[in-house]
Design a protein around this motif. Structure first.
Motif, PDB file in Angstrom:
ATOM      1  N   ALA A 148       0.870  -1.174   0.000  1.00 28.03           N
ATOM      2  CA  ALA A 148       0.000   0.000   0.000  1.00 28.03           C
ATOM      3  C   ALA A 148       0.909   1.227   0.000  1.00 28.03           C
ATOM      4  CB  ALA A 148      -0.908  -0.006   1.223  1.00 28.03           C
ATOM      5  N   SER A 150       2.464   5.127  -1.776  1.00 28.45           N
ATOM      6  CA  SER A 150       2.278   6.372  -2.519  1.00 28.45           C
ATOM      7  C   SER A 150       3.150   6.412  -3.767  1.00 28.45           C
ATOM      8  CB  SER A 150       2.626   7.581  -1.634  1.00 28.45           C
ATOM      9  OG  SER A 150       1.717   7.714  -0.579  1.00 28.45           O
ATOM     10  N   VAL A 175      -1.201  -1.676  -4.314  1.00 31.18           N
ATOM     11  CA  VAL A 175      -2.083  -0.520  -4.482  1.00 31.18           C
ATOM     12  C   VAL A 175      -1.222   0.735  -4.362  1.00 31.18           C
ATOM     13  CG1 VAL A 175      -3.985   0.796  -3.487  1.00 31.18           C
ATOM     14  CG2 VAL A 175      -4.144  -1.694  -3.641  1.00 31.18           C
ATOM     15  N   CYS A 176      -1.319   1.594  -5.377  1.00 33.01           N
ATOM     16  CA  CYS A 176      -0.540   2.833  -5.424  1.00 33.01           C
ATOM     17  C   CYS A 176      -1.472   4.048  -5.340  1.00 33.01           C
ATOM     18  CB  CYS A 176       0.269   2.900  -6.714  1.00 33.01           C
ATOM     19  SG  CYS A 176       1.442   1.549  -6.924  1.00 33.01           S
ATOM     20  N   ALA A 177      -0.876   5.221  -5.194  1.00 38.33           N
ATOM     21  CA  ALA A 177      -1.675   6.444  -5.103  1.00 38.33           C
ATOM     22  C   ALA A 177      -2.549   6.633  -6.339  1.00 38.33           C
ATOM     23  CB  ALA A 177      -0.765   7.653  -4.905  1.00 38.33           C
ATOM     24  N   ASP A 179      -4.153   4.533  -7.854  1.00 39.82           N
ATOM     25  CA  ASP A 179      -5.301   3.616  -7.812  1.00 39.82           C
ATOM     26  C   ASP A 179      -6.464   4.153  -6.990  1.00 39.82           C
ATOM     27  OD1 ASP A 179      -3.962   1.659  -9.363  1.00 39.82           O
ATOM     28  OD2 ASP A 179      -2.889   0.968  -7.580  1.00 39.82           O
ATOM     29  N   GLY A 185      -4.601  10.481  -1.626  1.00 35.84           N
ATOM     30  CA  GLY A 185      -3.428   9.726  -1.183  1.00 35.84           C
ATOM     31  C   GLY A 185      -3.176   9.948   0.297  1.00 35.84           C
ATOM     32  N   LYS A 186      -2.134   9.313   0.817  1.00 33.17           N
ATOM     33  CA  LYS A 186      -1.760   9.500   2.225  1.00 33.17           C
ATOM     34  C   LYS A 186      -1.508  10.989   2.502  1.00 33.17           C
ATOM     35  CE  LYS A 186       0.602   5.012   2.022  1.00 33.17           C
ATOM     36  NZ  LYS A 186       1.889   4.294   2.119  1.00 33.17           N
ATOM     37  N   ILE A 191      -5.657   4.635   0.387  1.00 35.69           N
ATOM     38  CA  ILE A 191      -4.730   3.621  -0.126  1.00 35.69           C
ATOM     39  C   ILE A 191      -4.808   2.353   0.723  1.00 35.69           C
ATOM     40  CG2 ILE A 191      -2.281   3.051  -0.445  1.00 35.69           C
ATOM     41  CD1 ILE A 191      -1.837   5.942  -1.347  1.00 35.69           C
ATOM     42  N   ARG A 194      -8.245   0.695   0.186  1.00 42.80           N
ATOM     43  CA  ARG A 194      -8.273   0.004  -1.103  1.00 42.80           C
ATOM     44  C   ARG A 194      -7.467  -1.296  -1.040  1.00 42.80           C
ATOM     45  NH1 ARG A 194     -10.883  -1.877  -5.237  1.00 42.80           N
ATOM     46  NH2 ARG A 194      -9.612  -2.098  -7.119  1.00 42.80           N
TER      47      ARG A 194
END
Length: 288
Positions: A148, A150, A175-177, A179, A185-186, A191, A194
């Motif tokens: 998970a 960024s 899972v990336c930003a 997505d 995002g964080k 994230i 998801r």
């Protein structure tokens, strides 16, 4: 309010000799018991892979022709942020102007070209042994493991492959930003929410491993137990990172502030964050 059965205080868990996850480096008192643990969610850069020292020179090289100055302390202060948000903030704060998304994408393109070239010159980063050991331990115990992060997907997948972790983290377990919806995002929880969703697990029955303040907050708001891997034995911790850690821990107000809703439990926060995440993603999908 009374905690759910699978969320216990660190004190209670120590009495029960809980072996599930990292009480020695817990952020907050939330702990998931071993028998209740469904998922282990791992950040990548600075958590699974010692890539942070390799990123910093790329930032400096990117900023120089633009007249932007980036110190190592600045660099660690942005830990956990999605890369487009970082580049936007650096440019806007130093230039005193607002830029649009197309401009940010151009900045990102220029940065990626520099970093990709440098990675070919210096080689892949090293895995962080203590965290990798935790990931393999969870996988061996039948706990679902997810990344998970960024990070930019192509870079993340390449680094995980180069250090021999693609068996644990194939593309479908990352899972990336990109997505989640833009702007989610964080430190927002999306994230991690998801990642739990993709794994088919309850985020409140997950432990999240992180190295950055934005990530700790994101995982906490998602309802996870949160572990600071920088406390693991043998973790690579340069002086600038140590300075950042002191500052971050001193101002960790989000751990007490209950998201500006007095009296709201952590479980209620996690449920509300999930509903917000679903609503944002639903709206984004409707616009496609």
């Amino acid at each position: 309010s009374r905690p759910l059965p699978h969320h216990r205080s660190a004190k209670e868990t120590n009495k029960k000799k809980n072996a599930s996850a990292a009480a020695m480096s817990a952020v907050g008192s939330r702990v998931v018991l071993a028998e209740d643990l469904q998922g282990a969610l791992f950040d990548v850069d600075g958590t699974l892979i010692d890539s942070m020292p390799q990123f910093f020179p790329s930032w400096v090289e990117w900023g120089k022709p633009l007249g932007l100055t980036i110190t190592e302390d600045d660099f660690y202060g942005y830990s956990g942020w999605p890369m487009p948000d970082i580049l936007r903030d650096i440019y806007e704060s130093q230039k005193g102007v607002k830029v649009n998304d197309d401009f940010v994408q151009q900045l990102l393109k220029e940065y990626k070209a520099i970093h990709d070239r440098r990675m070919k010159e210096v080689g892949p980063p090293a895995p962080i042994a203590a965290t990798v050991a935790k990931a393999r331990e969870h996988a061996a115990a039948g706990v679902k493991v997810m990344a998970a992060t960024s990070g930019l997907r192509e870079t993340v997948e390449m680094h995980l492959r180069e250090v021999g972790l693609s068996d644990l983290f194939p593309p479908e377990r990352i899972v990336c930003a990109a997505d989640v919806a833009p702007g989610r995002g964080k430190p927002k929880p999306d994230i991690f929410l998801r990642a739990a969703e993709v794994a088919g697990v309850d985020p409140k029955r997950c432990v999240a491993y992180e190295d950055a303040e934005a990530g700790f907050e994101a995982a906490w708001r998602a309802g996870c137990q949160v572990v600071d891997v920088r406390d693991f034995e043998g973790y690579p911790c340069p002086a600038a990172l140590k300075r950042a850690m002191v500052k971050e821990r001193a101002r960790r107000s989000w751990l007490q502030e209950e998201d500006d809703r007095p009296g709201e439990s952590s479980e209620a926060q996690a449920k509300r964050a999930k509903l917000e995440h679903e609503a944002v993603n639903g709206a984004a999908a409707a616009q496609v």
